[in-house]
Each structure stands twice: as structure tokens, then as C-alpha cells.
Design a protein around this motif. Structure first.
Motif, PDB file in Angstrom:
ATOM      1  N   SER A  61      -0.793  -1.653  -1.846  1.00  0.00           N
ATOM      2  CA  SER A  61      -1.594  -2.874  -1.703  1.00  0.00           C
ATOM      3  C   SER A  61      -1.870  -3.555  -3.035  1.00  0.00           C
ATOM      4  O   SER A  61      -2.178  -4.750  -3.085  1.00  0.00           O
ATOM      5  CB  SER A  61      -2.916  -2.554  -0.999  1.00  0.00           C
ATOM      6  OG  SER A  61      -3.651  -1.589  -1.736  1.00  0.00           O
ATOM      7  N   SER A 160       8.785  -5.672   6.268  1.00  0.00           N
ATOM      8  CA  SER A 160       7.551  -6.449   6.403  1.00  0.00           C
ATOM      9  C   SER A 160       6.587  -5.774   7.364  1.00  0.00           C
ATOM     10  O   SER A 160       5.365  -5.731   7.129  1.00  0.00           O
ATOM     11  CB  SER A 160       7.864  -7.870   6.886  1.00  0.00           C
ATOM     12  OG  SER A 160       8.701  -8.542   5.975  1.00  0.00           O
ATOM     13  N   LEU A 164       2.851  -4.523   6.558  1.00  0.00           N
ATOM     14  CA  LEU A 164       1.682  -4.902   7.359  1.00  0.00           C
ATOM     15  C   LEU A 164       0.938  -3.677   7.869  1.00  0.00           C
ATOM     16  O   LEU A 164      -0.294  -3.659   7.944  1.00  0.00           O
ATOM     17  CB  LEU A 164       2.126  -5.782   8.532  1.00  0.00           C
ATOM     18  CG  LEU A 164       2.407  -7.257   8.221  1.00  0.00           C
ATOM     19  CD1 LEU A 164       3.006  -7.945   9.447  1.00  0.00           C
ATOM     20  CD2 LEU A 164       1.117  -7.959   7.793  1.00  0.00           C
ATOM     21  N   VAL A 168      -0.685  -4.607   3.683  1.00  0.00           N
ATOM     22  CA  VAL A 168      -0.146  -5.372   2.563  1.00  0.00           C
ATOM     23  C   VAL A 168       0.467  -6.662   3.095  1.00  0.00           C
ATOM     24  O   VAL A 168       1.139  -6.667   4.134  1.00  0.00           O
ATOM     25  CB  VAL A 168       0.919  -4.559   1.794  1.00  0.00           C
ATOM     26  CG1 VAL A 168       1.436  -5.352   0.594  1.00  0.00           C
ATOM     27  CG2 VAL A 168       0.343  -3.228   1.350  1.00  0.00           C
ATOM     28  N   ASN A 169       0.251  -7.743   2.382  1.00  0.00           N
ATOM     29  CA  ASN A 169       0.824  -9.028   2.767  1.00  0.00           C
ATOM     30  C   ASN A 169       2.334  -9.025   2.486  1.00  0.00           C
ATOM     31  O   ASN A 169       2.748  -8.968   1.323  1.00  0.00           O
ATOM     32  CB  ASN A 169       0.153 -10.156   1.980  1.00  0.00           C
ATOM     33  CG  ASN A 169       0.610 -11.531   2.458  1.00  0.00           C
ATOM     34  OD1 ASN A 169       1.542 -11.668   3.228  1.00  0.00           O
ATOM     35  ND2 ASN A 169      -0.076 -12.560   1.972  1.00  0.00           N
ATOM     36  N   ILE A 171       4.450 -11.380   2.598  1.00  0.00           N
ATOM     37  CA  ILE A 171       4.893 -12.567   1.858  1.00  0.00           C
ATOM     38  C   ILE A 171       4.896 -12.271   0.361  1.00  0.00           C
ATOM     39  O   ILE A 171       5.832 -12.643  -0.367  1.00  0.00           O
ATOM     40  CB  ILE A 171       3.992 -13.782   2.159  1.00  0.00           C
ATOM     41  CG1 ILE A 171       3.999 -14.095   3.660  1.00  0.00           C
ATOM     42  CG2 ILE A 171       4.450 -14.989   1.354  1.00  0.00           C
ATOM     43  CD1 ILE A 171       5.359 -14.467   4.202  1.00  0.00           C
ATOM     44  N   ASP A 172       3.857 -11.599  -0.104  1.00  0.00           N
ATOM     45  CA  ASP A 172       3.759 -11.272  -1.528  1.00  0.00           C
ATOM     46  C   ASP A 172       4.696 -10.132  -1.924  1.00  0.00           C
ATOM     47  O   ASP A 172       5.277 -10.160  -3.008  1.00  0.00           O
ATOM     48  CB  ASP A 172       2.319 -10.889  -1.882  1.00  0.00           C
ATOM     49  CG  ASP A 172       1.342 -12.047  -1.682  1.00  0.00           C
ATOM     50  OD1 ASP A 172       1.803 -13.206  -1.786  1.00  0.00           O
ATOM     51  OD2 ASP A 172       0.160 -11.791  -1.410  1.00  0.00           O
TER      52      ASP A 172
END
Length: 328
Positions: A61, A160, A164, A168-169, A171-172
Motif C-alpha cells: 500500500s 489489479s 484491490l 491498494v489503488n 491505478i497508481d
């Protein structure tokens, strides 16, 4: 042109399993295996310590907040390399599909005598053979490339989902550093190179398929292999100031291995000093090997164009034998 379009549709309909479903299934198998590996790894990790996921001692994260620009580039390169490896599964299947499609395309219609029906239609032998050539060099690779792009995106979607799951995002962590559209562009840009590089192999297989009365696979394989053995045995290439290894690489290899995507890079790597001295500093340098700019460098090599000419000559030979051999 309308007739030729229908000939292409005929090939697509008759070989939908190889052209469409084989690369799609290969990509799906990779994604299923990847998902199972993620689940198994997560189960083992929780069973051992149950702590949060860490990379280089940093929690997942917090990873994007601590990355230096160099480390961010390396992460993006690693993700792009993973996407390329994911997309390679449909291409592996493509090599076998195109090889055996070409080998049986003209032989099978004589074997089951369907050639008599097709010859009763207002279709020329040239149109028929060229439709099979275009199916092998354009239609099948385009479909495999679409499957490869879908697989590479699917792989990033799996990562992804894992991000998630750990709060954790993505996108980043995934889509920001990675360049999936660039990877897709590289795969699509390599299509013309593949079509031209595979020309001698496809031409040879079509020639054997039109000529052989029985067992085309053995003829297609043994003729070039035994030619290489005889050349090596009698040192034929020494009379031309070369070695038997040149014959194996530039004749036998080009005839039998051209349907494998990426073979142009292998050949250029064996002859180009710049590629021989290649020393990658990170995964992004490996990804750069498969860039559109590097792939199009094959257009400047004589090996590619000599192969195109040889392949075209063999295609004309296939048209001749298709015209003269009607028997089953």
C-alpha cells in the motif's frame, strides 16, 4: 475482389477452430493458470505469516509513495514485460496453427476429392492458393494478435484485482506505471514483419501440400533436414567460402521455423553486433527489444527480402501443382 473475399471467408469458416478458438483458449488458459497461482501464493503466504504483502521491505500500500523515478520505470517495465509474456501464449499456438494449416490446406482437398467441386466453380488456382496464403500470413496472425492483446490486458486486470484485494489503488500501482497501449501497439506493428518473415516457410509448406501425393509432413520436414545433412557431410558450403551452419540457419531454419513469431529477432540477434552486445539494465530494456521501431528494423535486412522472393517462387510452384494434380 468479391470472389477473393468469399474465399477468405471460406478459409475462416473451415478453420475457425485453429484461427480463432486456439489462440483465444491459449490466452484463457494462461489467465486461469495465473489466477490459480495468485490464489495459491496468497494461501501459502497467509498460512506462513499472515502479514501484509511487502516488496523490498515496503508494504504494498505504501510502495508507490516510496518509489524513485528509476524504480517506477523498472516497475513499469516489469509490468510491460509480464504483459508481453502473457500475450506470447496465443503466438505460440499461432506458430503451430499456421504450420499445419499450410501443410494440409492443398493436400487435404485432394485427399477428400473436394478439389473437384472447387474446380467446378469459376475460381482460378491462383485465387485459391493466394487466399490460403493471405489466411496464413494476415488473417490468422491478426486474430492471434487480438487474442494476445486481450490476454495482456487480462493479466493486468488480474494484478489489479490482487492490488484491490490488499487495499491498494491499481491505478497508481498497475495502470499508471505500465504502458498496455504501447505494448498493444508493438504487437500490432510486428504484423507486417511476421507476414514477410514467414513467407518462405508458408511458401514451402503450400508447395509441399500441393505436390505431395502422401505424407506431406514427412516431405516438408525430411527434405530440408536431409539437405542440411548432405551439405554438412560433403562440406558443400566450403566451396562457397561458408560453413554448414550457414546452410542450417539460413536455408533449413528459414524453411521450417518461419511461422514462429519473433524469429526475425533471433536471426538478427545472431548477426547484429549491437544486439549481440545487448546488456539490459532493467526489464524496460527487454521490452524495448519488441518495440515497433526495433521490429521494423527487419525491413532493412537482406535475409527478409531474399526469403520473400524465395517464398513467392514456391507459392507460384504451389499454384502450378494445384492446377495439375486433381487426384485424391
Amino acid at each position: 475482389m468479391n470472389t477473393f473475399k468469399w474465399l477468405l471467408k471460406r478459409e475462416s469458416w473451415e478453420h475457425r477452430g485453429g484461427f480463432v478458438w486456439a489462440p483465444v483458449v491459449a490466452g484463457a488458459v494462461f489467465l486461469v493458470i495465473s489466477l490459480m497461482a495468485i490464489i495459491a501464493g496468497e494461501s501459502v503466504r497467509r498460512g506462513v505469516d499472515g502479514e501484509s504483502v511487502q516488496m523490498n521491505g515496503v508494504e504494498l500500500s505504501q510502495l508507490t509513495k516510496t518509489l524513485t523515478p528509476k524504480e517506477a520505470a523498472e516497475l513499469g517495465g516489469a509490468l510491460d514485460l509480464g504483459a508481453l509474456l502473457a500475450g506470447s501464449w496465443p503466438y505460440i499456438v499461432l506458430a503451430f496453427v499456421v504450420f499445419f494449416y499450410c501443410l494440409g490446406s492443398l493436400y487435404d482437398e485432394r485427399k477428400d476429392r473436394s478439389v473437384l467441386f472447387w474446380k467446378s466453380l469459376p475460381l482460378s488456382d491462383g485465387q485459391t492458393v493466394l487466399s490460403k496464403l493471405v489466411s496464413a500470413l494476415v488473417v490468422a496472425p491478426v486474430i492471434a494478435t487480438l487474442a494476445a492483446i486481450a490476454t495482456s490486458f487480462g493479466f493486468l486486470v488480474l494484478l489489479s484485482g490482487y492490488a484491490l484485494f490488499h487495499g491498494v489503488n491499481p491505478i497508481d500501482l498497475i495502470w499508471g506505471p505500465a504502458s498496455p497501449l504501447t505494448v498493444a501497439m508493438h504487437l500490432a506493428a510486428a504484423l507486417p514483419v511476421y507476414a514477410l518473415w514467414a513467407m518462405p516457410t508458408v511458401g514451402w509448406l503450400l508447395l509441399v501440400s500441393a505436390w505431395a501425393r502422401t505424407k506431406p509432413f514427412l516431405w516438408a520436414l525430411l527434405v530440408p533436414v536431409f539437405s542440411g545433412i548432405l551439405v554438412s557431410w560433403f562440406d558443400v558450403m566450403e566451396m562457397f567460402g561458408s560453413s554448414a551452419s550457414w546452410f542450417w540457419q539460413h536455408v533449413v531454419g528459414r524453411i521450417l521455423l518461419g511461422t514462429a513469431p519473433g524469429m526475425d529477432l533471433v536471426y538478427r540477434g545472431a548477426s547484429d553486433p549491437a544486439m549481440q552486445n545487448f546488456n539490459p539494465e532493467g526489464p524496460q530494456d527487454i521490452v524495448a527489444l519488441f518495440s515497433a521501431q526495433n521490429a521494423w528494423g527487419a525491413f532493412l535486412t537482406p535475409d527478409l527480402w531474399i526469403g520473400v522472393v524465395a517464398g513467392a517462387a514456391m507459392v507460384f510452384g504451389a499454384i502450378h501443382f494445384r492446377r495439375s494434380r486433381d487426384e485424391g
